[in-house]
Design a protein around this motif. Structure first.
Motif, short mmCIF file in Angstrom:
data_model
loop_
_atom_site.label_atom_id
_atom_site.label_comp_id
_atom_site.label_asym_id
_atom_site.label_seq_id
_atom_site.Cartn_x
_atom_site.Cartn_y
_atom_site.Cartn_z
N PHE A 1 44.91 33.92 34.03
CA PHE A 1 44.92 35.33 33.64
C PHE A 1 43.51 35.89 33.48
N LEU A 2 42.57 35.06 33.04
CA LEU A 2 41.19 35.51 32.94
C LEU A 2 40.67 35.94 34.30
N HIS A 3 40.85 35.07 35.30
CA HIS A 3 40.38 35.39 36.65
C HIS A 3 41.25 36.47 37.30
N PHE B 1 42.70 39.11 35.83
CA PHE B 1 42.27 40.44 35.38
C PHE B 1 40.88 40.78 35.91
N SER B 2 40.03 39.78 36.13
CA SER B 2 38.72 40.05 36.71
C SER B 2 38.86 40.56 38.14
N VAL B 3 39.73 39.92 38.93
CA VAL B 3 39.95 40.35 40.31
C VAL B 3 40.61 41.73 40.33
N VAL B 4 41.56 41.95 39.42
CA VAL B 4 42.21 43.26 39.34
C VAL B 4 41.19 44.34 39.00
N GLU B 5 40.29 44.06 38.07
CA GLU B 5 39.28 45.06 37.69
C GLU B 5 38.38 45.40 38.88
N SER B 6 37.99 44.38 39.62
CA SER B 6 37.18 44.62 40.82
C SER B 6 37.93 45.51 41.80
N SER B 7 39.21 45.23 42.00
CA SER B 7 40.02 46.01 42.94
C SER B 7 40.22 47.44 42.46
N VAL B 8 40.42 47.62 41.16
CA VAL B 8 40.59 48.97 40.61
C VAL B 8 39.30 49.78 40.79
N LEU B 9 38.16 49.16 40.57
CA LEU B 9 36.88 49.86 40.78
C LEU B 9 36.73 50.26 42.25
N LEU B 10 37.20 49.42 43.16
CA LEU B 10 37.18 49.78 44.58
C LEU B 10 38.09 50.98 44.83
N ALA B 11 39.30 50.96 44.26
CA ALA B 11 40.23 52.08 44.42
C ALA B 11 39.63 53.37 43.87
N MET B 12 38.91 53.26 42.76
CA MET B 12 38.28 54.43 42.16
C MET B 12 37.16 54.98 43.05
N SER B 13 36.47 54.10 43.75
CA SER B 13 35.43 54.58 44.68
C SER B 13 36.06 55.31 45.85
N PHE C 1 46.85 32.21 42.58
CA PHE C 1 47.99 31.33 42.30
C PHE C 1 47.70 29.85 42.59
N PRO C 2 46.96 29.51 43.66
CA PRO C 2 46.70 28.09 43.93
C PRO C 2 45.76 27.41 42.94
N LEU C 3 44.94 28.15 42.22
CA LEU C 3 43.90 27.53 41.38
C LEU C 3 44.44 26.53 40.36
N PRO C 4 45.47 26.86 39.55
CA PRO C 4 45.96 25.87 38.59
C PRO C 4 46.47 24.59 39.26
N PHE C 5 47.10 24.74 40.42
CA PHE C 5 47.66 23.57 41.11
C PHE C 5 46.56 22.72 41.73
N LEU C 6 45.48 23.36 42.17
CA LEU C 6 44.35 22.59 42.68
C LEU C 6 43.70 21.78 41.57
N SER D 1 34.36 29.18 24.94
CA SER D 1 35.54 29.23 24.08
C SER D 1 36.76 29.74 24.85
N PHE D 2 36.73 29.58 26.15
CA PHE D 2 37.83 29.94 27.04
C PHE D 2 37.69 29.11 28.30
N CYS D 3 38.67 29.19 29.19
CA CYS D 3 38.71 28.31 30.35
C CYS D 3 38.33 29.04 31.64
N PHE D 4 37.18 28.67 32.20
CA PHE D 4 36.74 29.12 33.51
C PHE D 4 37.12 28.06 34.54
N HIS D 5 37.49 28.49 35.74
CA HIS D 5 37.79 27.52 36.80
C HIS D 5 36.59 26.63 37.10
N ALA D 6 35.41 27.24 37.26
CA ALA D 6 34.21 26.46 37.59
C ALA D 6 33.86 25.47 36.50
N ASP D 7 34.17 25.80 35.26
CA ASP D 7 33.87 24.93 34.13
C ASP D 7 34.87 23.78 34.05
N VAL D 8 36.16 24.09 34.20
CA VAL D 8 37.20 23.06 34.08
C VAL D 8 37.09 22.04 35.19
#
Length: 320
Positions: free
Chosen positions: A109-111, A113-125, A163-168, A184-191
């Motif tokens: 969910f962290l990643h 919402f980050s991807v969604v935010e990037s996409s929304v900023l693109l839509a706003m442009s 979707f594939p990230l947790p399974f990888l 204090s949270f879970c990043f893919h690159a960190d885990v």
């Protein structure tokens, strides 16, 4: 307090939980550090919820620009909620354990919402480009159906990409002695760095996701503003040019607030392993906490209709 698990002669290991960390080297003053963090989380939730209520309750704001702003506010709420529980649990109660599966859910969910935010900023442009280059067709191009389709496409894109990230990660063999995360949270690159296995696939796919979402979006946003500038420069009146550019200021600031920390986090996780842990932690907090706090401030200051609608909502709440 570190858990005392004992795992002997296990060929495939996944830890029951990871151990999170607050701000490295400042554990003794976590109680004090929790005050600004609590304030920022409160400000982020309050500001973005006010924007959502203001747009919903004000008929004059039922326009494409403000619908996209509502998407941005909703995304910032999601991003805040994704990290707030574990961060405050570490700072307030020194509760540092997070279950393995819970960590993967938070990471998704962290990643997401980050991807969604990037996409929304693109839509706003794109919204700003249409409004400036073809204002007469603005309402006919960005109809409610088109905006709904854009929103659904944004959600679908983020879901399919991540979707594939947790399974990888679940296929990896982890080291029993490497359960301490860098945040204090879970990043893919960190885990994934806690694994005792070949993580080449994870690295390649993680890089692909970053380049195909945030990287691709940033290029299209830059292209949008190149076209916007070309259109603005063709306007005869300097006053019209300033007026047109002024409608983009809030969005430009929101783009900078989001993308600069994203670039910083990406660079640090790939090339900054020799930096002090406190630098890595602070950059990650800036990336996740600052944009949801600043976006409502940026739009309430620069947009008079939003500011007035938010104040109206507050007045109604006080009367109620």
């Amino acid at each position: 307090m570190f858990p005392s698990w004992s795992f002997a002669n296990i060929s495939f290991f996944q830890p029951p939980a990871f151990l999170m960390i607050g701000i490295p080297g400042l554990e003794a003053i976590h109680d004090w550090i929790s005050i600004p963090f609590s304030s920022m989380y409160t400000a982020a939730l309050t500001g973005n919820c006010l924007i959502l209520l203001a747009v919903r309750r004000t008929p004059s704001l039922h326009q494409p620009m403000y619908y996209f702003l509502s998407m941005l506010a909703l995304t910032d709420v999601g991003l805040t909620v994704a990290t707030m529980p574990t961060t405050l649990a570490v700072l307030w109660f020194d509760h540092r354990l997070i279950g393995f599966n819970a960590c993967l859910v938070q990471m998704f969910f962290l990643h997401f919402f980050s991807v969604v935010e990037s996409s929304v900023l693109l839509a706003m442009s794109f919204d700003r480009f249409v409004a400036i280059s073809n204002p007469l067709r603005y309402a006919s191009v960005l109809t409610n159906n088109v905006i709904i389709r854009i929103g659904l496409t944004i959600v679908a894109r983020a879901t399919v990409s991540l979707f594939p990230l947790p399974f990888l990660l679940k296929r990896l063999n982890f080291c029993p002695g490497k359960i301490l995360l860098s945040h204090s949270f879970c990043f893919h690159a960190d885990v994934m760095k806690r694994a005792c296995a070949d993580i080449t696939v994870n690295i390649i796919y993680g890089l692909y996701v970053v380049l195909s979402t945030v990287g691709f979006d940033s290029l299209l946003i830059a292209l949008s503003y190149t076209l916007i500038l070309h259109t603005v420069m063709s306007l005869a009146s300097p006053r019209e040019r300033i007026r047109a550019l002024n409608t983009c200021v809030s969005h430009i600031l929101a783009v900078l607030v989001f993308f600069i920390p994203v670039i910083g986090v990406s660079m640090i996780h790939r090339f900054g392993r020799h930096l002090p842990p406190i630098v890595q932690a602070l950059v990650a907090y800036v990336y996740l906490v600052v944009p949801p706090v600043l976006n409502p401030i940026i739009y309430s200051v620069k947009s008079k209709p939003i500011r007035e609608a938010m104040l109206r909502v507050l007045r109604e709440k006080r009367k109620g």
